[in-house]
Design a protein around this motif. Sequence first.
Motif, PDB file in Angstrom:
ATOM      1  N   PHE A 266     -15.646 -20.963  -2.536  1.00 26.56           N
ATOM      2  CA  PHE A 266     -16.017 -22.027  -1.606  1.00 26.56           C
ATOM      3  C   PHE A 266     -15.483 -23.330  -2.176  1.00 26.56           C
ATOM      4  O   PHE A 266     -15.816 -23.716  -3.297  1.00 26.56           O
ATOM      5  CB  PHE A 266     -17.530 -22.114  -1.420  1.00 26.56           C
ATOM      6  CG  PHE A 266     -17.947 -23.329  -0.626  1.00 26.56           C
ATOM      7  CD1 PHE A 266     -17.456 -23.536   0.649  1.00 26.56           C
ATOM      8  CD2 PHE A 266     -18.826 -24.267  -1.165  1.00 26.56           C
ATOM      9  CE1 PHE A 266     -17.809 -24.666   1.380  1.00 26.56           C
ATOM     10  CE2 PHE A 266     -19.199 -25.389  -0.435  1.00 26.56           C
ATOM     11  CZ  PHE A 266     -18.693 -25.589   0.840  1.00 26.56           C
TER      12      PHE A 266
ATOM     13  N   GLN B  89     -13.737 -21.848   6.396  1.00 24.15           N
ATOM     14  CA  GLN B  89     -14.867 -22.532   5.756  1.00 24.15           C
ATOM     15  C   GLN B  89     -14.748 -24.039   5.914  1.00 24.15           C
ATOM     16  O   GLN B  89     -13.660 -24.597   5.987  1.00 24.15           O
ATOM     17  CB  GLN B  89     -14.938 -22.184   4.273  1.00 24.15           C
ATOM     18  CG  GLN B  89     -13.752 -22.625   3.439  1.00 24.15           C
ATOM     19  CD  GLN B  89     -13.882 -22.214   1.987  1.00 24.15           C
ATOM     20  OE1 GLN B  89     -14.378 -22.960   1.152  1.00 24.15           O
ATOM     21  NE2 GLN B  89     -13.437 -20.991   1.687  1.00 24.15           N
TER      22      GLN B  89
ATOM     23  N   PHE C 160     -21.785 -21.581   7.521  1.00 27.58           N
ATOM     24  CA  PHE C 160     -21.551 -21.169   6.131  1.00 27.58           C
ATOM     25  C   PHE C 160     -21.992 -19.721   5.929  1.00 27.58           C
ATOM     26  O   PHE C 160     -21.286 -18.915   5.310  1.00 27.58           O
ATOM     27  CB  PHE C 160     -22.309 -22.094   5.178  1.00 27.58           C
ATOM     28  CG  PHE C 160     -22.011 -21.855   3.725  1.00 27.58           C
ATOM     29  CD1 PHE C 160     -21.107 -22.660   3.043  1.00 27.58           C
ATOM     30  CD2 PHE C 160     -22.641 -20.841   3.016  1.00 27.58           C
ATOM     31  CE1 PHE C 160     -20.829 -22.451   1.692  1.00 27.58           C
ATOM     32  CE2 PHE C 160     -22.373 -20.619   1.676  1.00 27.58           C
ATOM     33  CZ  PHE C 160     -21.465 -21.426   1.011  1.00 27.58           C
TER      34      PHE C 160
ATOM     35  N   ASP D 114     -19.502 -17.475   7.488  1.00 24.88           N
ATOM     36  CA  ASP D 114     -18.221 -17.482   6.776  1.00 24.88           C
ATOM     37  C   ASP D 114     -18.271 -16.703   5.464  1.00 24.88           C
ATOM     38  O   ASP D 114     -17.233 -16.208   4.999  1.00 24.88           O
ATOM     39  CB  ASP D 114     -17.786 -18.924   6.468  1.00 24.88           C
ATOM     40  CG  ASP D 114     -17.356 -19.684   7.710  1.00 24.88           C
ATOM     41  OD1 ASP D 114     -17.050 -19.026   8.726  1.00 24.88           O
ATOM     42  OD2 ASP D 114     -17.337 -20.928   7.666  1.00 24.88           O
ATOM     43  N   PHE D 115     -19.470 -16.610   4.867  1.00 29.24           N
ATOM     44  CA  PHE D 115     -19.571 -16.008   3.538  1.00 29.24           C
ATOM     45  C   PHE D 115     -20.512 -14.806   3.495  1.00 29.24           C
ATOM     46  O   PHE D 115     -21.153 -14.544   2.481  1.00 29.24           O
ATOM     47  CB  PHE D 115     -20.024 -17.054   2.522  1.00 29.24           C
ATOM     48  CG  PHE D 115     -18.971 -18.079   2.221  1.00 29.24           C
ATOM     49  CD1 PHE D 115     -17.966 -17.821   1.307  1.00 29.24           C
ATOM     50  CD2 PHE D 115     -18.967 -19.298   2.878  1.00 29.24           C
ATOM     51  CE1 PHE D 115     -16.993 -18.757   1.029  1.00 29.24           C
ATOM     52  CE2 PHE D 115     -17.990 -20.242   2.620  1.00 29.24           C
ATOM     53  CZ  PHE D 115     -16.992 -19.973   1.686  1.00 29.24           C
TER      54      PHE D 115
END
Length: 247
Positions: A11, A44, A67, A70-71
């Motif tokens: 990140f 991101q 977030f 995305d992760f």
Amino acid sequence: MARRRVVVDIFIPCFVDQLYPETGMNMVKVLESLGCDVHYNPAQTCCGQPAFNAGFFDEAREVANKFLDDFSSDISEYIVAPSASCVGMVRNAYQDIFVKSSKLVKYRAMQKKVYEFTEFLTDVMGVTSFPDASLLGRATYHDSCSALRECGIKAGPRALLQSVRGLELVEMEDNETCCGFGGTFAVKFESISVAMAEQKVENALATGADYILSTDTSCLMHLEAYIQKQKKTIKTMHIADVLASGW
């Protein structure tokens, strides 16, 4: 025996992406040198910390949800960032954001995977020294508030820096005191923020250090601005840049 390849999502925080991209690249350089398989999701954006700290909770929730999406890959074992501030946001503030959400279980699974860069090196990879790196000079380390108080990071970065060839690490007075940035604090309380930066820089200069080092680019950016305006001779450097130096 060959080291097992560890799959890592990185990140890259807003400050690093926009102002210090070389720090992100240097983090990747170090991770790959240790055998990590590094992934980057170009979708991101931000962790939501600026909005959250300013009281815009609905907007922060929207960013936090992105977030999380995305992760949430099952491929990567860890999420690593060169910022204890952002890691502290995800680990701690997200608990308030998702506490009554249907995504809480999904968040809890992701929460366990998030690490600040040096914390990942020492606590996950078992790397407590990095003798490949070299940087000539004397340096002092600044404990960012987020690293120290939100993530419990203190000894790890120092151990890594002490192993850097040519670098002498010295402690400054009040190294655990805030630098004065604090995100929107620096905007709302400018005079106090500048005074805190002045004290931090003067304490660093008193050690005879050539560099102020830290885990957080936001702190370093704030201190660097003061240093440049006052024409001081000391420099700032992120620990990822230090560990990527000389090889």
